[in-house]
Design a protein around this motif. Structure first.
Motif, mmCIF file in Angstrom:
data_model
loop_
_atom_site.group_PDB
_atom_site.id
_atom_site.type_symbol
_atom_site.label_atom_id
_atom_site.label_comp_id
_atom_site.label_asym_id
_atom_site.label_seq_id
_atom_site.Cartn_x
_atom_site.Cartn_y
_atom_site.Cartn_z
ATOM 1 N N TYR A 90 -6.163 1.137 2.022
ATOM 2 C CA TYR A 90 -5.114 0.501 1.237
ATOM 3 C C TYR A 90 -4.048 -0.101 2.136
ATOM 4 C CZ TYR A 90 -7.297 3.134 -2.503
ATOM 5 O OH TYR A 90 -8.197 3.644 -3.383
ATOM 6 N N PRO A 91 -3.897 -1.415 2.135
ATOM 7 C CA PRO A 91 -2.828 -2.043 2.915
ATOM 8 C C PRO A 91 -1.454 -1.644 2.381
ATOM 9 C CG PRO A 91 -4.474 -3.649 2.202
ATOM 10 C CD PRO A 91 -4.740 -2.394 1.448
ATOM 11 N N LYS A 92 -0.453 -1.745 3.237
ATOM 12 C CA LYS A 92 0.912 -1.392 2.849
ATOM 13 C C LYS A 92 1.397 -2.257 1.686
ATOM 14 C CE LYS A 92 2.422 0.207 7.416
ATOM 15 N NZ LYS A 92 3.388 -0.007 8.509
ATOM 16 N N GLU A 93 1.034 -3.531 1.720
ATOM 17 C CA GLU A 93 1.487 -4.439 0.664
ATOM 18 C C GLU A 93 0.964 -4.003 -0.699
ATOM 19 O OE1 GLU A 93 1.068 -9.138 -0.605
ATOM 20 O OE2 GLU A 93 0.565 -8.504 1.419
ATOM 21 N N SER A 94 -0.290 -3.536 -0.744
ATOM 22 C CA SER A 94 -0.873 -3.091 -2.011
ATOM 23 C C SER A 94 -0.159 -1.866 -2.538
ATOM 24 C CB SER A 94 -2.362 -2.793 -1.822
ATOM 25 O OG SER A 94 -3.055 -3.928 -1.386
ATOM 26 N N LEU A 95 0.086 -0.899 -1.663
ATOM 27 C CA LEU A 95 0.761 0.319 -2.094
ATOM 28 C C LEU A 95 2.202 0.038 -2.503
ATOM 29 C CD1 LEU A 95 -0.590 2.857 0.555
ATOM 30 C CD2 LEU A 95 -1.380 2.482 -1.780
ATOM 31 N N ALA A 96 2.855 -0.888 -1.808
ATOM 32 C CA ALA A 96 4.224 -1.249 -2.176
ATOM 33 C C ALA A 96 4.263 -1.910 -3.555
ATOM 34 C CB ALA A 96 4.826 -2.173 -1.123
ATOM 35 N N SER A 97 3.303 -2.795 -3.822
ATOM 36 C CA SER A 97 3.223 -3.438 -5.142
ATOM 37 C C SER A 97 2.925 -2.409 -6.220
ATOM 38 C CB SER A 97 2.145 -4.524 -5.136
ATOM 39 O OG SER A 97 2.435 -5.526 -4.183
ATOM 40 N N LEU A 98 2.076 -1.444 -5.893
ATOM 41 C CA LEU A 98 1.755 -0.383 -6.839
ATOM 42 C C LEU A 98 2.988 0.451 -7.164
ATOM 43 C CD1 LEU A 98 -0.466 1.085 -8.418
ATOM 44 C CD2 LEU A 98 -0.882 2.479 -6.394
#
Length: 542
Positions: A236-244
């Motif tokens: 999981y990229p950081k951007e994906s987790l941040a959006s989540l």
């Protein structure tokens, strides 16, 4: 005579007694009627509210109508409309146009949602307007190929979750689920049903298929040293987790899946990594998400609850630096204003010691006059609170305060400091010094300002006086030289560039206005400085 009077008195008393009984009966009859009337009105209001919020028959009719017209499709539609093996249960709706019910489908229990048009209110005698419905089943259009639909789903998930290594497999999984009748192909109604479900973010979150608390709190777990990724499996990229995290904490999607033991401070800790990543971006949409996530994480924390130990965590210091960049360089005014609002909110959440250490760090690292001026203004507020009866603390008075005051009462470049560039910081510093000299009497000296005054004079007041005289002389000379120049050369004499863009040249009139404005600023600074010098003379006469 006495015998004649007795019957009359008896009759009068009997009549009075009967009249009293009649009055009591009428009174209780009126109260009973009033109670029935009020109760009926309450029941009517409750019933009308319920019938407006809970329109299960309309919800079912709307779904089945689209199903029979071939707009939507799926096994759930056939079970609800044809087989009648899917039942709608208790109403959970909170909005008239967003119907929510418990559902039972064989051995499975779940939630049934359907969006209806707005409830239209009209007066008697008027023709009711047709119900307006949200066109959520209009995509994909007729003639769209499966590959085109796959691309639509891929781009949709990418916009919601960011770049992910397993994004293609998620799309394949969605397409397999979209084939409700298992005939090996995705029909247009099935594709429209799937697309409509994906428009609801809670369904997008369910596609991930993993526990949200574990995903969102991954920044607190062990991470692999691979840029842009978290966790050992590098999924999981950081951007994906941040959006989540933004979807969960800002839009409250699937927030009920979070354990109640997750305290607001704990949630703030693991969200700081997401906020840092979003605010580090140059894209305005990501900056906005970062500000919203940081604000929502902070509002759940009580004021004064964040201890100084949290400042040992890197993100609690780097995120404020990102806020400074947003406030200084972001093109959008609303985001700059939002950044200042969130910075103020974050300061309110620190306890007294944490505020003290945070102010020290920001004065040392921000390198922005406006931000430093705002921090100094907050220092003055904390000192004012500490000087109030019964609110004394060791951090904003006495010996502990002096190191912070030495940082406040200093000029970045001594007498050669650009006074216009550092105007906000210098004015706030002088305001704090003037306040302390007036509020903290020489005989009390709670803040230690009178003990430190001789150092402040050497490091701040005298260099500031020299800098003011030099700056005033320089700008007066520039103004005099400009007036004596040949008028033929005055049309455009100054060129200004911002980045790679050259702005229109300043005319002589504009330059003269700028010089006069600078001189007025120096006058304002000198008036405050003169008042401070008058106050410092008090000690010399003691």
């Amino acid at each position: 005579m006495a015998k004649a009077l007795f019957p009359r008195a008896w009759v009068k008393k009997s009549f009075y007694f009967q009249a009293r009984i009649s009055f009591v009966r009428v009174k209780y009859l009126f109260l009973t009627w009033l109670t029935v009337l009020v109760g009926s009105w309450v029941l009517y209001v409750q019933y009308s509210t319920y019938t407006e919020l809970c329109r299960g028959h309309e919800c079912k009719n709307a779904i089945c109508d689209k199903y029979r017209k071939g707009i939507i499709d799926g096994s759930a539609c056939s079970s609800l409309c044809d087989k009648e093996t899917l039942y709608m249960g208790r109403c959970l709706s909170t909005l008239p146009n967003n119907q929510v019910y418990t559902g039972s489908w064989g051995d499975h229990d779940g939630i049934i949602r359907c969006k209806l048009g707005e409830v239209v209110h009209y007066e008697l005698g008027e023709e009711p307007e047709p119900r307006r419905e949200t066109p959520v089943f209009d995509k994909p259009t007729r003639g769209t190929s499966v590959e085109k639909f796959r691309e639509m789903v891929f781009n949709h998930l990418k916009s919601k979750l960011g770049e992910q290594a397993n994004l293609a497999s998620l799309v394949s999984q969605i397409l397999s689920v979209a084939d409700g009748n298992r005939d090996g192909r995705v029909s247009l109604p099935e594709a429209r049903s799937t697309w409509a479900l994906l428009q609801m973010d809670e369904n997008t979150l369910r596609v991930i298929g993993e526990a949200l608390p574990a995903l969102v709190s991954q920044p607190l777990m062990k991470r692999k040293q691979l840029p842009g990724f978290l966790e050992e499996e590098v999924r999981y990229p950081k951007e994906s987790l941040a959006s989540l995290a933004h979807l969960v904490f800002v839009h409250h999607l699937a927030a009920d899946t979070f354990p109640s033991v997750f305290s607001p401070v704990f949630c703030l800790r693991f969200n700081m990594e997401h906020v840092f990543h979003l605010l580090s971006s140059t894209e305005e949409s990501k900056i906005q998400k970062g500000l919203e996530l940081y604000e929502k994480s902070l509002v759940r924390v009580e004021d004064g609850r964040l201890p100084a130990e949290l400042l040992e965590i890197k993100t609690f210091l780097t995120v404020p630096q990102n806020l400074v960049k947003v406030m200084a360089t972001c093109p959008r005014h609303d985001l700059r204003t939002k950044g200042l609002k969130v910075l103020k909110l974050s300061i309110d959440k620190f306890d007294t010691e944490a505020k003290y250490r945070f102010f020290q760090y920001m004065l040392k690292t921000s390198n922005h006059s406006g931000v430093e001026g705002y921090i100094i203004q907050n220092i003055k507020t904390q000192i004012s609170i500490a000087l109030q009866p019964g609110k004394s603390n060791i951090w904003f008075e006495g010996v502990q305060l002096l190191p912070l005051l030495r940082r406040v009462f200093s000029l970045p470049d001594g007498p050669e400091t650009d006074l216009l560039q550092y105007l906000d910081r210098i004015m706030e510093s002088m305001n704090v010094l003037r306040y302390l000299l007036i509020r903290d009497k020489v005989t009390e000296n709670q803040t230690g300002i009178w003990t430190e005054l001789y150092k402040i004079e050497d490091t701040f007041l005298k260099p500031l006086r020299v800098g003011l005289n030099m700056s005033r002389a320089h700008y007066e000379k520039e103004l005099h030289n400009m007036k004596t120049k040949n008028k033929a050369k005055e049309k455009s004499i100054v060129s200004v560039s911002v980045g790679d863009e050259t702005l229109p040249n300043m005319t002589t009139e504009s330059q003269a206005q700028a010089l006069h404005s600078a001189l007025h600023t120096f006058d304002m600074m000198e008036s405050v400085l003169v008042r401070i010098e008058e106050l410092t003379e008090v000690k010399e006469h003691l």
